[in-house]
Design a protein around this motif. Structure first.
Motif, short mmCIF file in Angstrom:
data_model
loop_
_atom_site.label_atom_id
_atom_site.label_comp_id
_atom_site.label_asym_id
_atom_site.label_seq_id
_atom_site.Cartn_x
_atom_site.Cartn_y
_atom_site.Cartn_z
N ARG A 37 27.35 38.85 93.86
CA ARG A 37 26.09 39.37 93.31
C ARG A 37 26.25 40.81 92.84
O ARG A 37 25.77 41.18 91.76
N LYS B 22 25.05 39.00 78.54
CA LYS B 22 25.81 38.13 79.45
C LYS B 22 27.22 37.85 78.93
O LYS B 22 28.15 37.71 79.71
N ASN C 252 29.36 30.38 80.24
CA ASN C 252 28.73 29.29 80.98
C ASN C 252 29.02 29.40 82.47
O ASN C 252 28.16 29.12 83.31
N ALA D 235 26.73 31.99 83.87
CA ALA D 235 25.37 31.48 83.99
C ALA D 235 25.21 30.58 85.21
O ALA D 235 24.21 30.64 85.94
N MET D 236 26.22 29.73 85.46
CA MET D 236 26.17 28.84 86.61
C MET D 236 26.20 29.63 87.92
O MET D 236 25.47 29.32 88.87
N LYS D 237 27.04 30.67 87.96
CA LYS D 237 27.12 31.48 89.18
C LYS D 237 25.81 32.23 89.41
O LYS D 237 25.34 32.35 90.56
N MET D 238 25.22 32.75 88.35
CA MET D 238 23.96 33.47 88.50
C MET D 238 22.87 32.55 89.03
O MET D 238 22.05 32.95 89.86
N LYS D 239 22.86 31.30 88.56
CA LYS D 239 21.87 30.35 89.05
C LYS D 239 22.11 30.05 90.53
O LYS D 239 21.16 30.00 91.33
N ARG D 240 23.37 29.85 90.91
CA ARG D 240 23.68 29.53 92.31
C ARG D 240 23.34 30.68 93.23
O ARG D 240 22.90 30.48 94.36
N ASP E 4 19.52 34.19 88.21
CA ASP E 4 19.17 33.77 86.85
C ASP E 4 17.84 34.34 86.40
O ASP E 4 17.54 34.38 85.21
N ASP F 212 17.01 37.48 87.00
CA ASP F 212 17.15 38.94 86.83
C ASP F 212 17.15 39.31 85.35
O ASP F 212 17.58 38.55 84.51
#
Length: 630
Positions: free
Chosen positions: A590, A604, A616, A619-624, A628, A630
């Protein structure tokens, strides 16, 4: 619970018995515990599980029961003692019944009799699903009904609904109607075991507050899981599912389809109308899955089956891209032609050119003429796996083939027309390869006539039970073993794992587990050593299967604070000061992502470059990680 094992050489057969239960042991296939080993008679012994141990009674066998050098007519077998049956050894151990609770249960069905010989059963058995329904079978049923000119006659209708109940694995299936005078729900026809009055009473009482007179699906949670489907009138198709087998979306879709075709008066589908999932022709034993991601992928493919454009499949290694390519081939206009494939990363450039485009006679001494894959796939599909590894020189030649629809074999003075459809696949992000100059931009756009992404297994965990069942079945057939199921603890282990190698890794894990598991017993956690082994100890082992974001170099402008308490000089930190490793990794990720976004001005794409990952992937890590928003 007692686990009884018969061992001969490196092969084991086993079963479990509770106190008061009995079984027969022998080499013949009709025994409860089949032991096809040298010296074991066709019907060798009877096994009785008592409170004191396992009573073994000889059934007049040739070699009898031998223990401690003596032959017995019967004996009480306890933990730590062994009995010799010819060349085989019989032993018993106490196991917890909870350890053997099944998360997936398999039932046996017969295989053709193989050639006879020492150590080979007269009749083989394989595992099959008992608790899982089959989306593939549902699609076959839909195709049978999809374009019929009229509703089937009563006798065929009964057969179709009986088949539908088996496909759905429903406890029972009933055609119900609303009585015009009383307004109550009454039964017109019944398929499967009859329900008791209390079950029907619960259903009717639940529906009383909201009469079933509106179109669509209804779900009722009671003693059973009820799903009701109506074509819009006063007729309903009601399916009851056991509490442990909640139906998936495809099952509800099948029920809705059946009500339209069998209970409704709507006109049949016209030939030119899209058939949805019913238009797909699944390869043999392909697991469609029940996840939303796979269902959406299948719907996208079904909607484009009339196109003859080239197809690009993207997805991680082992995610099943070749199986999807075969699905597209079998479901489209190319189904009548051959399906040929080549791995572009496995063949050197010079040989790959000859393999694809062919070689004419007298090109070089000792070289035999042969047609290329484009010619051999005439009227069918050519699957180019790992297209991102194709040499740039061949990329230009492939582009010409796709544009002109003709090939120039090596050494030939004239072109040859080709009609094979191309499906390419890559585990790389070809957009990034194009940006880096390693893949031709014009070829990329030519291949991407239709683009489908095959999701990784960790993002479609709902498909795991069906995949586990199918892959265990295949492995049991391959190694000629009988597996009774998968224990709950093993199933939980398999569902919690991320499977970075996707379906291919799962397939290898299931094959290894079946090899390790004694025939007749379920798969347990100990049969998956790669998943249960403790990670190696050491400072270098700080990663996990989620592959944390690489830390950027100081030049990227990122900094990381030390963990709280670091450098305090305490040699033995207290246990309470520790947090799970994953929490620490997530915290570092984070912080790294926030600082990368700040350094990249909130863009991004720039942040992903600083962190050394794809956009991509970021984006997946930010969602996890919950970033996402922020």
């Amino acid at each position: 619970m007692r686990r009884i094992t018969v061992t001969c050489g490196g092969e084991k057969r086993a079963m479990c018995l509770g106190v008061g239960e009995s079984a027969r042991l022998g080499a013949a296939a009709d025994n409860d515990l089949v032991a096809p080993f040298p010296g074991v008679s066709r019907r060798h012994a009877r096994l009785e599980s008592t409170g004191d141990g396992l009573l073994v009674v000889d059934l007049g066998s040739k070699n009898g029961l031998v223990s401690d050098g003596r032959r017995f007519e019967n004996l009480l077998l306890t933990v730590g003692r062994e009995v010799h049956l010819g060349h085989a050894v019989l032993s018993v151990e106490e196991v917890s019944s909870s350890d053997l609770d099944l998360g997936l249960r398999f039932e046996a069905r017969r295989l053709p009799t193989p050639p006879s010989g020492i150590g080979v059963q007269d009749t083989r058995e394989l595992v099959a699903a008992d608790a899982l329904a089959s989306p593939g079978a549902a699609l076959r049923l839909v195709r049978r009904l999809g374009r019929t000119a009229a509703p089937p006659p009563p006798d065929e209708r009964q057969e179709l609904l009986d088949e539908a109940r088996r496909v759905l694995k429903a406890h029972w299936l009933a055609e119900m109607e609303v009585d015009e005078e009383s307004g109550e729900l009454t039964t017109a026809r019944w398929h499967g075991p009859l329900a008791d009055e209390s079950t029907l009473g619960v259903l009717e009482a639940t529906l009383a507050s909201e009469p079933p007179d509106r179109e669509g699906l209804r779900r009722v949670e009671a003693e059973h899981h009820f799903v009701l489907a109506s074509p819009g009138g006063d007729a309903w198709l009601v399916a009851a599912f056991e509490p442990h087998s909640r139906p998936g979306p495809w099952a509800e879709e099948l029920l809705g389809f059946l009500t339209d075709r069998l209970l409704g008066d709507r006109p049949p589908m016209r030939e030119e109308e899209p058939a949805g999932l019913g238009a797909l022709n699944l390869p043999p034993r392909m697991v469609l899955g029940d996840s939303r991601l796979m269902r959406d992928l299948m719907l996208q493919i079904a909607a484009t089956l009339r196109s003859d454009r080239s197809v690009l499949l993207s997805g991680e290694t082992g995610s099943g891209k070749e199986m999807v390519a075969k699905l597209i081939h079998r479901s489209s206009a190319t189904a009548g032609g051959p399906f040929l494939g080549v791995n572009c990363a496995a063949i050197p450039g010079e040989l790959l050119e000859a393999e694809l485009f062919g070689v004419e006679a007298r090109v070089a001494t000792g070289v035999d003429p042969r047609p290329g894959l484009f010619v051999r796939a005439e009227g069918g599909t050519l699957f180019l796996d790992e297209i991102g590894d194709m040499p740039e020189r061949l990329q230009a030649k492939l582009l010409r083939v796709l544009q002109e629809r003709e090939v120039w074999p090596l050494g030939s003075g004239k072109a040859r027309p080709v009609t094979a459809r191309v499906i390419a696949a890559s585990n790389r992000a070809l957009e990034e390869e194009v940006a880096a100059g390693r893949f031709r931009r014009d070829l990329f756009y030519r291949l991407r006539g239709l683009h489908f992404h095959v999701p990784p297994l960790r993002r479609r965990r709902e498909d795991l039970p069906a995949l586990i069942h199918e892959l265990a079945t295949r492995a049991a057939e391959k190694f000629e073993k009988r597996i009774s199921g998968v224990t709950r603890r093993a199933l939980e282990l398999l569902l919690d794992y991320d499977w970075p190698g996707n379906v291919r890794e799962l397939e290898h894990a299931m094959e290894r587990a079946v090899l390790l598991c004694p025939s007749g017993l379920p798969l347990e956690p100990e049969h998956f050593p790669a998943l249960t082994a403790a990670p190696p100890q050491g400072d270098d082992d700080v990663s996990d299967s989620t592959a944390p974001v690489p830390l950027a170099t100081p030049a990227a402008g990122l900094s990381f604070d030390a963990e709280p308490g670091a450098g305090s000089g305490r040699e033995e930190p207290e246990e309470a000061a520790f947090r799970p490793l994953q929490e620490r990794v997530d915290e570092v990720e984070r912080q790294a992502i926030r600082e990368a976004l700040k350094a990249g001005g909130g863009v991004k794409t720039r942040a992903a470059e600083l962190l050394g990952v794809t956009r991509n992937g970021l984006a997946m890590k930010m969602k996890r990680l919950g970033l996402d928003g922020d």
